[in-house]
Design a protein around this motif. Structure first.
Motif, PDB file in Angstrom:
ATOM      1  N   ILE A   1      46.154  43.636  27.461  1.00 51.69           N
ATOM      2  CA  ILE A   1      47.369  44.011  28.170  1.00 51.69           C
ATOM      3  C   ILE A   1      48.249  42.766  28.181  1.00 51.69           C
ATOM      4  O   ILE A   1      47.892  41.754  28.765  1.00 51.69           O
ATOM      5  CB  ILE A   1      47.063  44.478  29.609  1.00 51.69           C
ATOM      6  N   VAL A   2      49.387  42.847  27.497  1.00 49.42           N
ATOM      7  CA  VAL A   2      50.235  41.663  27.351  1.00 49.42           C
ATOM      8  C   VAL A   2      51.482  41.707  28.223  1.00 49.42           C
ATOM      9  O   VAL A   2      52.138  40.678  28.408  1.00 49.42           O
ATOM     10  CB  VAL A   2      50.616  41.406  25.878  1.00 49.42           C
ATOM     11  N   ASN A   3      51.808  42.880  28.748  1.00 51.61           N
ATOM     12  CA  ASN A   3      52.964  42.988  29.625  1.00 51.61           C
ATOM     13  C   ASN A   3      52.780  44.234  30.481  1.00 51.61           C
ATOM     14  O   ASN A   3      52.415  45.289  29.969  1.00 51.61           O
ATOM     15  CB  ASN A   3      54.252  43.083  28.809  1.00 51.61           C
ATOM     16  N   ILE A   4      53.050  44.084  31.758  1.00 51.90           N
ATOM     17  CA  ILE A   4      52.896  45.227  32.653  1.00 51.90           C
ATOM     18  C   ILE A   4      53.885  45.103  33.801  1.00 51.90           C
ATOM     19  O   ILE A   4      54.108  44.018  34.332  1.00 51.90           O
ATOM     20  CB  ILE A   4      51.436  45.324  33.187  1.00 51.90           C
TER      21      ILE A   4
ATOM     22  N   ASP B   1      55.151  52.216  19.090  1.00 47.81           N
ATOM     23  CA  ASP B   1      53.981  51.828  18.302  1.00 47.81           C
ATOM     24  C   ASP B   1      54.464  51.310  16.951  1.00 47.81           C
ATOM     25  O   ASP B   1      55.665  51.316  16.659  1.00 47.81           O
ATOM     26  CB  ASP B   1      53.058  53.042  18.127  1.00 47.81           C
ATOM     27  N   PHE B   2      53.538  50.888  16.120  1.00 46.36           N
ATOM     28  CA  PHE B   2      53.835  50.396  14.779  1.00 46.36           C
ATOM     29  C   PHE B   2      52.997  51.158  13.771  1.00 46.36           C
ATOM     30  O   PHE B   2      51.862  51.533  14.048  1.00 46.36           O
ATOM     31  CB  PHE B   2      53.530  48.895  14.669  1.00 46.36           C
TER      32      PHE B   2
ATOM     33  N   GLU C   1      53.047  43.162  16.668  1.00 51.28           N
ATOM     34  CA  GLU C   1      52.703  44.581  16.755  1.00 51.28           C
ATOM     35  C   GLU C   1      52.042  44.888  18.097  1.00 51.28           C
ATOM     36  O   GLU C   1      51.213  44.129  18.575  1.00 51.28           O
ATOM     37  CB  GLU C   1      51.776  44.977  15.612  1.00 51.28           C
ATOM     38  N   PHE C   2      52.419  46.015  18.671  1.00 49.31           N
ATOM     39  CA  PHE C   2      51.898  46.422  19.972  1.00 49.31           C
ATOM     40  C   PHE C   2      52.021  47.934  20.088  1.00 49.31           C
ATOM     41  O   PHE C   2      52.619  48.587  19.236  1.00 49.31           O
ATOM     42  CB  PHE C   2      52.689  45.743  21.106  1.00 49.31           C
TER      43      PHE C   2
ATOM     44  N   GLN D   1      56.257  49.214  10.496  1.00 49.09           N
ATOM     45  CA  GLN D   1      57.549  49.399  11.141  1.00 49.09           C
ATOM     46  C   GLN D   1      57.352  49.967  12.539  1.00 49.09           C
ATOM     47  O   GLN D   1      56.419  50.729  12.796  1.00 49.09           O
ATOM     48  CB  GLN D   1      58.444  50.324  10.318  1.00 49.09           C
ATOM     49  N   GLN D   2      58.232  49.579  13.424  1.00 45.59           N
ATOM     50  CA  GLN D   2      58.175  50.053  14.799  1.00 45.59           C
ATOM     51  C   GLN D   2      58.773  51.454  14.880  1.00 45.59           C
ATOM     52  O   GLN D   2      59.753  51.758  14.204  1.00 45.59           O
ATOM     53  CB  GLN D   2      58.953  49.101  15.698  1.00 45.59           C
ATOM     54  N   PHE D   3      58.186  52.312  15.713  1.00 53.13           N
ATOM     55  CA  PHE D   3      58.761  53.619  15.981  1.00 53.13           C
ATOM     56  C   PHE D   3      58.583  53.951  17.457  1.00 53.13           C
ATOM     57  O   PHE D   3      57.715  53.402  18.137  1.00 53.13           O
ATOM     58  CB  PHE D   3      58.156  54.716  15.087  1.00 53.13           C
ATOM     59  N   THR D   4      59.443  54.831  17.945  1.00 53.13           N
ATOM     60  CA  THR D   4      59.435  55.224  19.352  1.00 53.13           C
ATOM     61  C   THR D   4      59.500  56.739  19.445  1.00 53.13           C
ATOM     62  O   THR D   4      60.261  57.377  18.721  1.00 53.13           O
ATOM     63  CB  THR D   4      60.635  54.593  20.088  1.00 53.13           C
ATOM     64  N   LEU D   5      58.700  57.289  20.339  1.00 52.29           N
ATOM     65  CA  LEU D   5      58.699  58.722  20.619  1.00 52.29           C
ATOM     66  C   LEU D   5      58.954  58.912  22.106  1.00 52.29           C
ATOM     67  O   LEU D   5      58.400  58.184  22.937  1.00 52.29           O
ATOM     68  CB  LEU D   5      57.348  59.343  20.258  1.00 52.29           C
ATOM     69  N   GLU D   6      59.776  59.906  22.439  1.00 52.21           N
ATOM     70  CA  GLU D   6      60.071  60.182  23.841  1.00 52.21           C
ATOM     71  C   GLU D   6      59.667  61.612  24.171  1.00 52.21           C
ATOM     72  O   GLU D   6      59.941  62.539  23.412  1.00 52.21           O
ATOM     73  CB  GLU D   6      61.556  59.997  24.143  1.00 52.21           C
TER      74      GLU D   6
END
Length: 127
Positions: free
Chosen positions: A59-62, A100-101, A79-80, A4-9
């Protein structure tokens, strides 16, 4: 089991965009807080080393000074892990967001690893 995707700020109030960008987008910067050693193996591929463990990421996007997305070789295409930088124009405070995942049973440990890494990043940035 599906990750599962998660985000931290994280707020980095006393850092500059350029200093943070160097820490998240260059092998030299990443080796100061994220991995023991990082090097380019190809123009858009980095090799990360932690002790004897080695892993490549493309690196897939910048977008310069804003975000960089990596894809670990051998992982599912969706996943990335990604670093985003944004600046609040009113306060000047930087926001550093990590996406992240993780497997559900590993989520707490993976978040704790990122908290530890960002603690190292703060130390390197002098904040």
């Amino acid at each position: 089991m599906k990750k599962q995707q998660f985000t931290l700020e994280f707020l980095l109030p006393d850092s500059s965009v350029s200093a943070l960008w160097d820490m998240v987008s260059t092998p030299e910067g990443l080796a100061k807080w994220f991995a023991d050693k990082v090097e380019y193996t190809e123009s858009d591929t980095m090799l990360f080393e932690w002790g004897v463990q080695r892993q490549k990421a493309d690196i897939v996007n910048i977008k310069q000074q804003e975000h960089i997305r990596f894809h670990w070789e051998g992982m599912a295409n969706r996943e990335f892990f990604e670093f985003n930088i944004s600046k609040n124009e009113l306060t000047g405070t930087l926001s550093f967001t990590i996406t992240d995942f993780s497997l559900p049973q590993d989520l707490d440990d993976d978040k704790q690893l990122w908290y530890s890494n960002v603690s190292n990043l703060r130390r390197v940035l002098g904040i």
